[in-house]
Design an enzyme around this catalytic site. Structure first.
Site, mmCIF file in Angstrom:
data_model
loop_
_atom_site.group_PDB
_atom_site.id
_atom_site.type_symbol
_atom_site.label_atom_id
_atom_site.label_comp_id
_atom_site.label_asym_id
_atom_site.label_seq_id
_atom_site.Cartn_x
_atom_site.Cartn_y
_atom_site.Cartn_z
ATOM 1 N N ASP A 1 22.044 2.120 0.193
ATOM 2 C CA ASP A 1 20.627 2.203 0.579
ATOM 3 C C ASP A 1 20.010 3.405 -0.125
ATOM 4 O OD1 ASP A 1 18.111 2.332 2.250
ATOM 5 O OD2 ASP A 1 19.193 0.870 3.470
ATOM 6 N N VAL B 1 18.421 -0.541 -5.433
ATOM 7 C CA VAL B 1 18.766 -1.858 -6.005
ATOM 8 C C VAL B 1 18.069 -2.145 -7.334
ATOM 9 C CG1 VAL B 1 19.397 -2.951 -3.806
ATOM 10 C CG2 VAL B 1 17.008 -3.068 -4.593
ATOM 11 N N TYR C 1 4.533 -11.213 -1.262
ATOM 12 C CA TYR C 1 5.883 -11.157 -0.658
ATOM 13 C C TYR C 1 6.463 -12.564 -0.653
ATOM 14 C CZ TYR C 1 9.336 -10.608 3.173
ATOM 15 O OH TYR C 1 10.476 -10.613 3.954
ATOM 16 N N THR D 1 12.338 -5.278 13.496
ATOM 17 C CA THR D 1 12.890 -4.153 12.723
ATOM 18 C C THR D 1 11.688 -3.322 12.268
ATOM 19 O OG1 THR D 1 12.641 -5.341 10.642
ATOM 20 C CG2 THR D 1 14.736 -5.636 11.789
ATOM 21 N N THR E 1 -1.044 -3.299 18.160
ATOM 22 C CA THR E 1 -0.337 -4.542 17.816
ATOM 23 C C THR E 1 -0.084 -5.453 19.030
ATOM 24 O OG1 THR E 1 1.773 -3.382 18.045
ATOM 25 C CG2 THR E 1 0.834 -3.498 15.833
HETATM 26 N N1 LIG Z 1 12.102 -8.242 9.695
HETATM 27 C C1 LIG Z 1 11.646 -9.443 9.403
HETATM 28 O O1 LIG Z 1 10.803 -9.979 10.141
HETATM 29 C C2 LIG Z 1 12.135 -10.195 8.183
HETATM 30 C C3 LIG Z 1 11.773 -11.541 8.061
HETATM 31 C C4 LIG Z 1 12.185 -12.262 6.961
HETATM 32 C C5 LIG Z 1 12.977 -11.646 5.997
HETATM 33 N N2 LIG Z 1 13.322 -10.343 6.123
HETATM 34 C C6 LIG Z 1 14.135 -9.742 5.040
HETATM 35 O O2 LIG Z 1 15.319 -9.187 5.582
HETATM 36 C C7 LIG Z 1 15.741 -8.063 4.772
HETATM 37 C C8 LIG Z 1 15.954 -6.859 5.672
HETATM 38 O O3 LIG Z 1 14.724 -6.550 6.309
HETATM 39 P P1 LIG Z 1 14.589 -5.636 7.607
HETATM 40 O O4 LIG Z 1 13.670 -6.328 8.529
HETATM 41 O O5 LIG Z 1 15.917 -5.211 8.087
HETATM 42 O O6 LIG Z 1 13.767 -4.407 6.972
HETATM 43 P P2 LIG Z 1 13.934 -2.838 7.115
HETATM 44 O O7 LIG Z 1 12.728 -2.267 6.460
HETATM 45 O O8 LIG Z 1 14.258 -2.458 8.493
HETATM 46 O O9 LIG Z 1 15.216 -2.563 6.208
HETATM 47 C C9 LIG Z 1 15.193 -2.729 4.815
HETATM 48 C C10 LIG Z 1 16.201 -1.784 4.200
HETATM 49 O O10 LIG Z 1 16.097 -1.933 2.769
HETATM 50 C C11 LIG Z 1 16.128 -0.631 2.221
HETATM 51 N N3 LIG Z 1 15.534 -0.575 0.892
HETATM 52 C C12 LIG Z 1 14.223 -0.636 0.545
HETATM 53 N N4 LIG Z 1 14.070 -0.465 -0.781
HETATM 54 C C13 LIG Z 1 15.311 -0.308 -1.279
HETATM 55 C C14 LIG Z 1 15.827 -0.120 -2.578
HETATM 56 N N5 LIG Z 1 15.029 -0.013 -3.659
HETATM 57 N N6 LIG Z 1 17.168 -0.020 -2.744
HETATM 58 C C15 LIG Z 1 18.001 -0.100 -1.668
HETATM 59 N N7 LIG Z 1 17.583 -0.272 -0.422
HETATM 60 C C16 LIG Z 1 16.247 -0.376 -0.231
HETATM 61 C C17 LIG Z 1 15.389 0.230 3.224
HETATM 62 O O11 LIG Z 1 15.643 1.616 3.037
HETATM 63 C C18 LIG Z 1 15.895 -0.311 4.539
HETATM 64 O O12 LIG Z 1 17.080 0.332 4.965
HETATM 65 C C19 LIG Z 1 14.632 -7.878 3.726
HETATM 66 O O13 LIG Z 1 15.019 -8.477 2.514
HETATM 67 C C20 LIG Z 1 13.453 -8.604 4.331
HETATM 68 O O14 LIG Z 1 12.536 -9.028 3.356
HETATM 69 C C21 LIG Z 1 12.924 -9.594 7.203
#
Ligand SMILES: NC(=O)c1ccc[n+]([C@@H]2O[C@H](COP(=O)([O-])OP(=O)(O)OC[C@H]3O[C@@H](n4cnc5c(N)ncnc54)[C@H](O)[C@@H]3O)[C@@H](O)[C@H]2O)c1
Length: 267
Positions: A37, A64, A160, A197, A216
């Protein structure tokens, strides 16, 4: 829950949220975990929690979008745990702005993390995954975090949605390419609905701001009314699906998408 005994997994963006929960659950299922991360302190805390609970995990700084970081992450998995069986391309960002509102810098960041990050992870982990697959009856596995916004349109963040639609089809194309080459790497995507999250909260704030407020409460009720199962998702709902897709129980699943959204996209 499916078991992952003897497996080694690398999870991007696993300091918190869905990735963090997945790391915890994979460790409980018997896997050794490398968490990557950009949130180093939070990532180390997640690793400490896993190791404190009897699991085995390592932290590595992984942006990443950076090839060198991916190479270091794979090297850590192989040097510390001997191989790499599972890659979870989980890191992602959400901007929450409309087509005419997003800046070029924000757009670039969105595609760098959500698309280039998934491409680089797949490309740079493929050699180690291919190698591990030679000694595994069911091969190796990649799980990509797409979204329901990668299946249906998003009024909240169409850009997105474009990146997640890309991840959805990249998943299928990877399954085809690895299959053609005989690599024995299964590639599947998971499509979360609204999950509580930091990112989930960000989606609520974006929705609220569209109606001129930062409160919200009302938008959460509106969103809830679109979920037939009657509750918002939590990280463990998604982590369980990821563990299954990464496990040998999903040994004949390839190029597929698992929707975990409480029925939100059923209509
Ligand atoms: N939460 C939702 O409602 C939801 C819905 C659909 C899809 N997703 C997908 O699930 C995945 C996880 O989301 P989440 O809800 O846990 O979000 P989150 O923001 O809680 O966690 C995302 C993580 O990715 C890390 N990150 C961001 N940029 C980065 C980079 N350049 N390199 C490495 N790490 C990086 C952040 O530091 C964080 O720890 C994402 O791909 C998101 O698009 C989430």
């Amino acid at each position: 829950m499916s078991r992952l005994d003897g497996k080694v997994a690398l999870i991007s963006g696993a300091a918190r949220g869905i990735g963090g929960e997945t790391a915890q659950l994979m460790a409980k299922a018997g896997a050794k975990i490398v968490i990557g991360d950009v949130l180093d302190e939070r990532g180390r805390q997640t690793v400490a929690a896993i190791n404190g609970g009897g699991g085995q995990a390592e932290y590595v700084h992984l942006d990443v979008t950076k090839e060198a970081d991916w190479n270091a992450a794979v090297n850590l998995a192989v040097s510390k745990f001997g191989k790499l069986d599972i890659l979870v391309n989980n890191a992602g960002v959400f901007i929450g702005k409309g087509i005419e509102d997003i800046s070029m810098a924000e757009w670039q960041r969105l595609i760098d993390v959500n698309m280039t990050g998934v491409f680089l992870g797949t490309r740079l982990c493929a050699p180690a995954l291919r190698e591990a697959a030679k000694n595994s009856e069911h091969g190796s596995a990649i799980v990509n975090l797409a979204s329901v916004a990668g299946i249906v349109g998003s009024q909240l963040d169409p850009l997105y949605s474009m990146t997640k639609g890309g991840v959805t089809l990249f998943t299928k194309s990877c399954a085809l390419e690895f299959g053609r080459k005989g690599d024995r790497i299964r590639v599947n995507s998971i499509h979360p609905g609204i999950i509580q999250t930091d990112m989930g909260e960000q989606t609520f704030v974006s929705r609220a701001q569209r109606t001129g407020t930062n409160d919200t409460t009302a938008v959460k009720q509106t969103v809830l009314s679109t979920v037939p199962w009657g509750r918002l998702g939590v990280p463990t709902d998604i982590a369980k699906g990821i563990v299954f897709l990464a496990s040998d129980d999903a040994g004949y699943m390839n190029g597929a998408g698992l929707i975990v959204d409480g029925g939100m996209t059923a209509a």
